[in-house]
Design a protein around this motif. Structure first.
Motif, mmCIF file in Angstrom:
data_model
loop_
_atom_site.group_PDB
_atom_site.id
_atom_site.type_symbol
_atom_site.label_atom_id
_atom_site.label_comp_id
_atom_site.label_asym_id
_atom_site.label_seq_id
_atom_site.Cartn_x
_atom_site.Cartn_y
_atom_site.Cartn_z
ATOM 1 N N GLU A 10 0.794 -1.235 0.000
ATOM 2 C CA GLU A 10 0.000 0.000 0.000
ATOM 3 C C GLU A 10 0.825 1.283 0.000
ATOM 4 O OE1 GLU A 10 -3.199 -1.657 -0.836
ATOM 5 O OE2 GLU A 10 -3.729 0.214 0.099
ATOM 6 N N ASN A 11 2.122 1.204 -0.225
ATOM 7 C CA ASN A 11 2.901 2.431 -0.370
ATOM 8 C C ASN A 11 2.586 3.033 -1.730
ATOM 9 O OD1 ASN A 11 4.196 2.395 2.105
ATOM 10 N ND2 ASN A 11 5.759 1.015 1.364
ATOM 11 N N LYS A 12 2.362 4.326 -1.743
ATOM 12 C CA LYS A 12 1.974 4.992 -2.983
ATOM 13 C C LYS A 12 2.964 6.102 -3.276
ATOM 14 C CE LYS A 12 -1.971 5.720 -5.582
ATOM 15 N NZ LYS A 12 -2.908 4.781 -6.113
ATOM 16 N N ILE A 13 3.358 6.215 -4.526
ATOM 17 C CA ILE A 13 4.254 7.282 -4.963
ATOM 18 C C ILE A 13 3.606 7.969 -6.161
ATOM 19 C CG2 ILE A 13 6.545 7.891 -5.795
ATOM 20 C CD1 ILE A 13 7.559 5.254 -4.556
ATOM 21 N N TYR A 14 3.522 9.289 -6.085
ATOM 22 C CA TYR A 14 2.997 10.090 -7.199
ATOM 23 C C TYR A 14 4.153 10.853 -7.811
ATOM 24 C CZ TYR A 14 -1.567 9.218 -5.078
ATOM 25 O OH TYR A 14 -2.687 8.625 -4.559
ATOM 26 N N TYR A 15 4.102 11.041 -9.142
ATOM 27 C CA TYR A 15 5.173 11.717 -9.865
ATOM 28 C C TYR A 15 4.643 12.904 -10.657
ATOM 29 C CZ TYR A 15 7.948 7.580 -8.877
ATOM 30 O OH TYR A 15 8.615 6.570 -8.235
ATOM 31 N N TYR A 16 5.481 13.946 -10.767
ATOM 32 C CA TYR A 16 5.210 15.049 -11.681
ATOM 33 C C TYR A 16 5.477 14.568 -13.106
ATOM 34 C CZ TYR A 16 5.309 18.406 -7.779
ATOM 35 O OH TYR A 16 5.046 19.099 -6.628
ATOM 36 N N LYS A 17 4.999 15.331 -14.080
ATOM 37 C CA LYS A 17 5.258 14.998 -15.485
ATOM 38 C C LYS A 17 6.750 14.929 -15.798
ATOM 39 C CE LYS A 17 1.057 16.666 -17.675
ATOM 40 N NZ LYS A 17 0.473 17.634 -18.609
ATOM 41 N N ASN A 18 7.550 15.717 -15.052
ATOM 42 C CA ASN A 18 8.995 15.733 -15.317
ATOM 43 C C ASN A 18 9.730 14.533 -14.712
ATOM 44 O OD1 ASN A 18 9.264 16.257 -12.574
ATOM 45 N ND2 ASN A 18 10.030 18.346 -12.828
ATOM 46 N N GLU A 24 4.660 10.890 -1.499
ATOM 47 C CA GLU A 24 4.745 9.471 -1.206
ATOM 48 C C GLU A 24 4.265 9.217 0.206
ATOM 49 O OE1 GLU A 24 8.744 7.834 -1.011
ATOM 50 O OE2 GLU A 24 9.530 9.831 -0.571
ATOM 51 N N GLY A 25 3.641 8.050 0.369
ATOM 52 C CA GLY A 25 3.156 7.662 1.676
ATOM 53 C C GLY A 25 2.342 6.392 1.574
ATOM 54 N N CYS A 26 1.709 6.044 2.654
ATOM 55 C CA CYS A 26 0.943 4.819 2.737
ATOM 56 C C CYS A 26 -0.556 5.115 2.641
ATOM 57 C CB CYS A 26 1.252 4.124 4.062
ATOM 58 S SG CYS A 26 0.476 2.511 4.227
ATOM 59 N N LEU A 27 -1.261 4.240 1.931
ATOM 60 C CA LEU A 27 -2.716 4.312 1.867
ATOM 61 C C LEU A 27 -3.289 3.062 2.525
ATOM 62 C CD1 LEU A 27 -3.404 5.512 -1.789
ATOM 63 C CD2 LEU A 27 -3.450 6.872 0.302
ATOM 64 N N VAL A 28 -4.286 3.254 3.361
ATOM 65 C CA VAL A 28 -5.015 2.159 3.969
ATOM 66 C C VAL A 28 -6.467 2.342 3.555
ATOM 67 C CG1 VAL A 28 -5.743 1.096 6.136
ATOM 68 C CG2 VAL A 28 -3.407 1.961 5.896
ATOM 69 N N ALA A 29 -7.012 1.368 2.885
ATOM 70 C CA ALA A 29 -8.376 1.456 2.342
ATOM 71 C C ALA A 29 -8.533 2.709 1.480
ATOM 72 C CB ALA A 29 -9.410 1.422 3.464
ATOM 73 N N GLY A 30 -7.469 3.053 0.746
ATOM 74 C CA GLY A 30 -7.508 4.193 -0.162
ATOM 75 C C GLY A 30 -7.336 5.549 0.491
ATOM 76 N N LYS A 31 -7.039 5.568 1.800
ATOM 77 C CA LYS A 31 -6.900 6.833 2.528
ATOM 78 C C LYS A 31 -5.499 6.957 3.114
ATOM 79 C CE LYS A 31 -11.780 6.973 3.570
ATOM 80 N NZ LYS A 31 -12.807 6.901 4.575
ATOM 81 N N PRO A 32 -4.951 8.199 3.167
ATOM 82 C CA PRO A 32 -3.588 8.373 3.680
ATOM 83 C C PRO A 32 -3.467 8.006 5.157
ATOM 84 C CG PRO A 32 -4.618 10.504 3.234
ATOM 85 C CD PRO A 32 -5.567 9.457 2.761
ATOM 86 N N LYS A 50 2.973 13.056 9.687
ATOM 87 C CA LYS A 50 2.275 11.788 9.877
ATOM 88 C C LYS A 50 0.767 12.019 9.906
ATOM 89 C CE LYS A 50 1.865 9.251 13.859
ATOM 90 N NZ LYS A 50 2.346 8.663 15.098
ATOM 91 N N ARG A 51 0.050 11.028 9.416
ATOM 92 C CA ARG A 51 -1.411 11.022 9.489
ATOM 93 C C ARG A 51 -1.853 9.812 10.312
ATOM 94 N NH1 ARG A 51 -4.464 14.064 5.910
ATOM 95 N NH2 ARG A 51 -3.252 15.303 4.464
ATOM 96 N N VAL A 52 -2.870 10.024 11.140
ATOM 97 C CA VAL A 52 -3.485 8.942 11.901
ATOM 98 C C VAL A 52 -4.969 8.984 11.578
ATOM 99 C CG1 VAL A 52 -4.024 8.057 14.204
ATOM 100 C CG2 VAL A 52 -1.762 9.023 13.742
ATOM 101 N N GLN A 53 -5.482 7.898 11.039
ATOM 102 C CA GLN A 53 -6.863 7.828 10.565
ATOM 103 C C GLN A 53 -7.165 9.012 9.643
ATOM 104 O OE1 GLN A 53 -9.195 7.341 14.155
ATOM 105 N NE2 GLN A 53 -8.714 5.168 14.245
ATOM 106 N N THR A 54 -6.280 9.264 8.726
ATOM 107 C CA THR A 54 -6.291 10.308 7.687
ATOM 108 C C THR A 54 -6.056 11.725 8.209
ATOM 109 O OG1 THR A 54 -8.681 10.825 7.591
ATOM 110 C CG2 THR A 54 -7.918 8.932 6.300
ATOM 111 N N LYS A 55 -6.117 11.941 9.511
ATOM 112 C CA LYS A 55 -5.972 13.285 10.074
ATOM 113 C C LYS A 55 -4.503 13.601 10.353
ATOM 114 C CE LYS A 55 -10.539 13.246 12.059
ATOM 115 N NZ LYS A 55 -11.346 13.224 13.262
ATOM 116 N N LEU A 56 -4.149 14.876 10.198
ATOM 117 C CA LEU A 56 -2.793 15.310 10.511
ATOM 118 C C LEU A 56 -2.506 15.030 11.981
ATOM 119 C CD1 LEU A 56 -2.713 18.755 8.669
ATOM 120 C CD2 LEU A 56 -2.011 16.526 7.797
#
Length: 129
Positions: A10-18, A24-32, A50-56
């Motif tokens: 469930e680690n997710k990495i997003y990239y810019y066009k360049n 980057e971070g972890c998603l649990v059930a599609g949520k950070p 860090k996020r806990v249950q999606t909250k900062l």
């Protein structure tokens, strides 16, 4: 806009066009959840926290495009709790506010470059005392 890569844990990495990492971070059930980092298009770190249950939650630190620290903000359960600190380009503290449940509570202090108090104002429940 960007490309996302998802691996088995469930680690997710997003990239810019360049091709540079955007976030980057972890998603649990599609949520950070857990540690998240964001980056500028030049590759420099923009924020980390860090996020806990999606909250900062925890101390979130924000950086300039040039890589120096701009702010540190303490969060708990999605609200500012603790210090909100602003820095100058040499990473010296220039302002420190105290929050409780997202409301100013305690001393709001600005500093001279030599780190001595410049101003000090006390707040209670968001109101200047």
């Amino acid at each position: 806009m960007y490309t996302a890569v998802l691996n088995s844990d469930e680690n997710k990495i997003y990239y810019y066009k360049n091709g540079q990492k955007q976030s980057e971070g972890c998603l649990v059930a599609g949520k950070p959840e857990g540690c998240w980092k964001t980056y500028y298009e030049n590759g420099n770190l923009k924020s980390i926290g860090k996020r806990v249950q999606t909250k900062l939650d925890s101390v979130w630190t924000f950086y300039s495009k040039n890589g120096y620290k701009l702010q540190s903000i303490s969060y708990k359960n999605g609200m500012r709790n603790g210090f909100f600190i602003q820095y100058d380009s040499l990473e010296r503290i220039i302002k420190r506010d105290s929050f409780q449940n997202d409301v100013l509570n305690g001393a709001s202090v600005t500093f001279h470059q030599n780190l001595k108090y410049k101003t000090r104002v006390v707040y209670k429940n968001g109101m200047r005392e």
